[in-house]
Design an enzyme around this catalytic site. Structure first.
Site, PDB file in Angstrom:
ATOM      1  CE  LYS A   1      40.206  45.951  30.309  1.00 40.75           C
ATOM      2  NZ  LYS A   1      39.981  44.691  30.975  1.00 40.75           N
TER       3      LYS A   1
HETATM    4  C1  LIG Z   1      40.199  43.885  32.120  1.00 40.69           C
HETATM    5  C2  LIG Z   1      41.037  43.243  32.964  1.00 40.69           C
HETATM    6  C3  LIG Z   1      41.555  42.113  33.304  1.00 40.69           C
HETATM    7  C4  LIG Z   1      40.655  40.861  32.496  1.00 40.69           C
HETATM    8  O1  LIG Z   1      40.848  40.899  31.111  1.00 40.69           O
HETATM    9  P1  LIG Z   1      39.738  39.975  30.420  1.00 40.69           P
HETATM   10  O2  LIG Z   1      40.017  39.843  29.296  1.00 40.69           O
HETATM   11  O3  LIG Z   1      38.339  40.456  30.814  1.00 40.69           O
HETATM   12  O4  LIG Z   1      39.724  38.464  31.191  1.00 40.69           O
HETATM   13  C5  LIG Z   1      42.520  41.690  33.778  1.00 40.69           C
HETATM   14  N1  LIG Z   1      43.375  42.801  34.473  1.00 40.69           N
HETATM   15  C6  LIG Z   1      42.986  44.111  34.348  1.00 40.69           C
HETATM   16  C7  LIG Z   1      43.813  45.238  35.004  1.00 40.69           C
HETATM   17  C8  LIG Z   1      41.821  44.344  33.691  1.00 40.69           C
HETATM   18  O5  LIG Z   1      41.426  45.652  33.536  1.00 40.69           O
END
Ligand SMILES: *Cc1c(COP(=O)(O)O)cnc(C)c1O
Length: 408
Positions: free
Chosen positions: A195
């Site tokens: 991210k």
């Molecule tokens: C990565 C992601 C999540 C989940 O994030 P985590 O921190 O891995 O739980 C939720 N929604 C979207 C759209 C994502 O890309």
């Protein structure tokens, strides 16, 4: 033991362009070592400092750091205290874990079809889906393209306080000068390795509501009273009460120390993402059959992902294109397999709901996410674009003579 704090990774020298490469800066590595040596590695003072610094970066009133964005979504939904089984709108083109979060909160996901323009949901789409009586909604800013959560809530007839924003892609996005999440009752962020602010794992909820923030601080640690994490400190007390439902979803100081150092780079990283996206646009616009990612009007895109659509005119399918790019050492991905195509959700949500999402079914086979991360060079982008141009096979009758690029 000597720890080599080096910002470069081996992958940088292989000539390959992976889909993603996580950078933990040397400062963040040093900060992590400092916490490891401090005798306090779980949630504590670093976590509090991270929450304050992240809130100030966003311009948000309160931030509660938690173990993941998935947990953040679940907790934000649980905190609404809706009757069990209440209907919650969610895009079908989203991460499956975000829909699991709705189920874990004891609520019922109602899938909304994709908007071909934004790859998010449209006002018409949520209005249609809400007719069956939805009381809450998860708004997901796909790829970092910011959506107007309030406008969507109004269109669906859902109270603004019942909108949870899945801002996993939207860190750095803004509408009318306000960062996504900063004016939200519950904006949920992810610090997963891929991210925009990578810590490895972690999440956070930004909220304008101080009572909600308090409830979430309790909920993330088994529902134990707020300062339960202090109970092992000399100054802390062993005593606590449990006054609310909770789960094990706290942040840690190890994550916080990494996050605080990474946060100092985020502005530069966002600028670099935007530059790289513009560089892709400028070259890919010339290739027939490749649809560029949408650009929002009067809003800031977070450029978490660079998603193109591979149309028939390209001359190869998305899957073949991805495989051939892979052979050339270029990593790609697909975001996402629509939730209604995954067997568990077909069983849990019913085949009727899962059979009426035509736009997602139309768009899904075209989606291809190209590499996009701040550590990419201009040359990396040029190589990806050149590879796509080499792979394109526009049908001869459609290409005007003397125009091999097939400009449109
Ligand atoms: C990565 C992601 C999540 C989940 O994030 P985590 O921190 O891995 O739980 C939720 N929604 C979207 C759209 C994502 O890309």
């Amino acid at each position: 033991m000597k720890i080599d704090l080096d910002s470069r990774t081996e992958a940088a020298d292989t000539g390959e362009i992976p889909f993603c490469r996580t950078v933990i800066t040397p400062d963040a590595q040093r900060a992590a070592v400092r916490v490891l040596q401090s005798g306090w590695v779980t949630m504590g003072p670093e976590s509090i400092a991270f929450e304050e610094e992240f809130a100030s970066w966003l311009g948000a009133r309160h931030v509660v750091a938690v173990s993941s964005c998935s947990a953040a979504l679940q907790m934000a939904l649980m905190a609404l205290k809706l009757p069990s089984g209440s209907a919650v709108l969610t895009p079908t083109l989203t991460f499956s874990g975000a829909v699991q979060a709705i189920l874990h909160a004891g609520l019922r996901p109602v899938l909304v079809d994709v908007d071909e323009q934004s790859l998010g949901v449209s006002e018409a789409g949520v209005a249609a889906a809400a007719r069956a009586g939805a009381v809450a909604m998860v708004v997901q800013h796909m790829a970092g393209y910011p959506l107007d959560a309030k406008g969507l809530a109004d269109a669906a007839g859902i109270d603004h306080s019942h909108v949870v924003e899945d801002a996993a892609h939207a860190l750095g996005a803004a509408i009318a000068g306000a960062a996504i999440g900063s004016e939200s009752p519950a904006g949920c962020f992810s610090f997963y390795a891929t991210k925009n602010l990578p810590i490895g794992e972690g999440g956070a909820i930004a909220t304008t509501d101080s009572q909600l923030a308090e409830r979430l601080r309790t909920m993330r640690l088994h529902g134990m009273t707020r300062d339960a994490w202090r109970r092992y400190e000399l100054s802390g007390s062993w005593e606590y009460t449990v006054e609310d439902v909770g789960l094990k979803a706290n942040f840690t100081d190890l994550q916080a120390a990494i996050g605080r150092a990474q946060l100092l780079e985020l502005g530069d990283w966002q600028r670099r993402r935007a530059e790289l996206a513009a560089r892709y646009d400028a070259q890919l616009v010339r290739i027939r059959g490749i649809q560029l990612p949408p650009r929002p009007l009067r809003a800031v895109h977070a450029w978490h992902l660079y998603i193109v659509q591979i149309h028939e005119e390209f001359g190869r399918s998305r899957d073949e294109t991805a495989a051939l790019l892979g052979e050339r050492g270029i990593g790609t991905s697909v975001h996402f397999i629509p939730v209604h195509r995954l067997s568990y959700f077909r069983r849990a949500l019913g085949t009727e709901m899962c059979s009426t999402l035509p736009v997602a079914d139309l768009v899904f086979p075209r989606l291809l996410s190209l590499p996009l991360y701040p550590g990419m060079s201009n040359d990396d982008v040029d190589r990806v674009c050149q590879a796509l141009e080499d792979l394109s096979r526009p049908s001869p009758q459609r290409v005007p003579i003397g125009d091999s690029h097939g400009s449109r």
